[in-house]
Write an enzyme that holds these catalytic residues in place. Structure first.
Site, PDB file in Angstrom:
ATOM      1  N   LEU A  27      65.790  44.957  77.165  1.00  0.00           N
ATOM      2  CA  LEU A  27      65.392  44.290  75.977  1.00  0.00           C
ATOM      3  C   LEU A  27      65.682  45.088  74.529  1.00  0.00           C
ATOM      4  O   LEU A  27      65.140  46.383  74.557  1.00  0.00           O
ATOM      5  CB  LEU A  27      64.067  43.885  76.085  1.00  0.00           C
ATOM      6  CG  LEU A  27      63.491  42.739  77.199  1.00  0.00           C
ATOM      7  CD1 LEU A  27      61.941  42.770  77.137  1.00  0.00           C
ATOM      8  CD2 LEU A  27      64.211  41.609  76.853  1.00  0.00           C
ATOM      9  N   HIS A  28      66.346  44.523  73.926  1.00  0.00           N
ATOM     10  CA  HIS A  28      66.596  45.310  72.427  1.00  0.00           C
ATOM     11  C   HIS A  28      66.803  44.404  71.309  1.00  0.00           C
ATOM     12  O   HIS A  28      66.597  44.677  69.873  1.00  0.00           O
ATOM     13  CB  HIS A  28      67.828  46.168  72.654  1.00  0.00           C
ATOM     14  CG  HIS A  28      68.973  45.443  72.671  1.00  0.00           C
ATOM     15  ND1 HIS A  28      69.538  44.746  73.743  1.00  0.00           N
ATOM     16  CD2 HIS A  28      69.954  45.484  71.678  1.00  0.00           C
ATOM     17  CE1 HIS A  28      70.796  44.565  73.247  1.00  0.00           C
ATOM     18  NE2 HIS A  28      71.021  44.820  72.326  1.00  0.00           N
ATOM     19  N   ARG A  29      67.036  43.279  71.512  1.00  0.00           N
ATOM     20  CA  ARG A  29      67.365  42.081  70.270  1.00  0.00           C
ATOM     21  C   ARG A  29      65.973  41.851  69.468  1.00  0.00           C
ATOM     22  O   ARG A  29      64.968  41.734  70.204  1.00  0.00           O
ATOM     23  CB  ARG A  29      67.891  40.863  71.066  1.00  0.00           C
ATOM     24  CG  ARG A  29      69.391  41.307  71.574  1.00  0.00           C
ATOM     25  CD  ARG A  29      70.065  39.949  71.818  1.00  0.00           C
ATOM     26  NE  ARG A  29      71.472  40.277  72.236  1.00  0.00           N
ATOM     27  CZ  ARG A  29      72.428  40.840  71.589  1.00  0.00           C
ATOM     28  NH1 ARG A  29      72.365  40.893  70.555  1.00  0.00           N
ATOM     29  NH2 ARG A  29      73.636  41.181  72.567  1.00  0.00           N
TER      30      ARG A  29
ATOM     31  N   ASP B 156      68.575  40.820  77.600  1.00  0.00           N
ATOM     32  CA  ASP B 156      69.108  40.174  76.267  1.00  0.00           C
ATOM     33  C   ASP B 156      70.462  40.682  75.882  1.00  0.00           C
ATOM     34  O   ASP B 156      71.023  40.672  74.719  1.00  0.00           O
ATOM     35  CB  ASP B 156      68.103  40.087  75.076  1.00  0.00           C
ATOM     36  CG  ASP B 156      67.517  41.576  74.688  1.00  0.00           C
ATOM     37  OD1 ASP B 156      68.209  42.348  75.263  1.00  0.00           O
ATOM     38  OD2 ASP B 156      66.669  41.461  74.018  1.00  0.00           O
TER      39      ASP B 156
END
Length: 373
Positions: free
Chosen positions: A208-210, A282
């Site tokens: 996850l990074h968005r 994501d």
């Protein structure tokens, strides 16, 4: 014929490695083509950049512009200023940019202002979400690009709607898949495989990074808790992006089955992906890799610039609402996830097609063999 190739962020390295290999092969065959590799320094963490050069056999860059850090505007400006000096000192016939990162946009603008033709690998992909910095990068880059190397017929259609002509658009396939197929036999288990006692198809991989998923601490907490609640006692391995790490420090989330690890090298990460029960992400690029490896993939986004991974592949868009995870997980465990297939031309030969097209466009000739007495 002189080519300048740009790499700046982690996904770029996977995309340029096979292109460099294909150019090197053409050089062996006697073609008068050379390249200069420019690393903008957009990502400079060793696990996020340097390890990719080492693992994928990419030569050391001819120059590192060391343009990392700062805001979007500061980083774009830094890359443009430094790359302009670089390109003026080392002119080329064609600039090759890949993907949709800041470096792609910044270097394309500089090249066009210096009257250098631009080729864009992975051109024409669109999410339709203009709030994503990557979508801005794609639109602006493709607005000024001369040659478009595309991964799908869908990308071709986007470019045609934007007024690009058929002689500019070349459907070549996906260079990331070239790298995947070339390196697959070299995948190696990371330390977490042994320390957590992982078994094939008996754990999840999560990335996850968005901003939509990680910027709001309450939402990030809810999302992770939902994943853990529905993963049926299986371990969840979470290689943490630097952006996400800062958020996790604030919420101090902990779970006995949740394994937080630092960013992994390419060979280690894809070992985990290939052997996972499923991937929850994501990221865009990971959905391409899971498609080719036949691994179920749940994408926590409302849109994707890679619809072929959903239409043909194993990927499914769940959106950003954590509530969507429970039914998806139930379907996965009950054996109802689609098997998927591999999109056209994702066959490991994309870089060869790109290099051959460049040779044709610039009428690159073979050098005459030198006779020795």
């Amino acid at each position: 014929m002189k080519l300048t190739i740009i790499a700046g962020a982690r996904p770029n390295f996977m995309k340029i490695a096979p292109v460099i290999a294909a150019i090197t092969q053409k050089q062996r065959e006697g073609y008068a083509i050379s390249y200069r590799l420019v690393h903008t320094g957009q990502h400079y963490d060793k696990n996020m950049s340097q390890s990719f050069f080492e693992q994928l056999g990419i030569p050391e860059p001819d120059v590192n512009l060391e343009s990392g850090g700062g805001t979007q505007a500061e980083q774009t400006a830094n890359i443009m200023v430094r790359f302009e000096k670089e390109l003026m000192a080392h002119p080329c016939d064609l600039l090759l940019v890949v993907g949709d990162v800041t470096s792609t946009l910044a270097c394309a603008i500089v090249a066009k202002k210096l009257q250098v033709k631009v080729a864009h690998v992975e051109a024409g992909i669109r999410s339709g979400d203009i709030t994503m910095p990557e979508e801005v990068n794609r639109l602006v880059t493709d607005a000024i690009t001369d040659y478009f190397f595309t991964t799908s017929v869908i990308a071709n259609t986007h470019l045609q709607k934007e007024g690009k002509t058929s002689d500019q658009i070349v459907f070549v396939g996906n260079t990331m898949i070239d790298t995947l197929l070339q390196q697959r036999s070299r995948f190696t288990p990371p330390p977490i495989w042994h320390t957590a006692g992982l078994q094939p198809q008996a754990y999840f991989v999560m990335t996850l990074h968005r901003p939509a998923n990680v910027d709001q601490e309450a939402n990030l907490t809810l999302l992770i808790n939902e994943i853990m609640s529905n993963s049926r006692e299986l371990p969840v391995v979470f290689p943490v992006h630097p952006r996400t790490a800062k958020k996790l420090e604030k919420i101090a989330i902990a779970h006995p089955r949740l394994h937080l690890v630092e960013p992994l090298g390419y060979l280690e990460f894809n070992y985990l992906v290939e052997n996972a029960k499923a991937v929850i992400t994501d990221s865009g690029g990971i959905t391409e890799e899971t498609t080719v490896m036949g691994v179920p993939c749940m994408t926590l986004r409302d849109t994707t610039e890679r619809p072929e991974t959903c239409i043909t592949g194993t990927n499914e868009l769940l959106g950003t609402d954590p509530a969507a995870l429970a039914p998806a997980m139930k379907r996965l465990f009950e054996g109802g996830w689609k098997k998927g297939g591999i999109p056209a031309l994702w066959d490991g030969k994309t870089a060869e097609r790109i290099t051959q097209k460049i040779i044709e466009l610039f009428e690159v000739k073979k050098q005459p063999a030198v006779a020795y007495e």
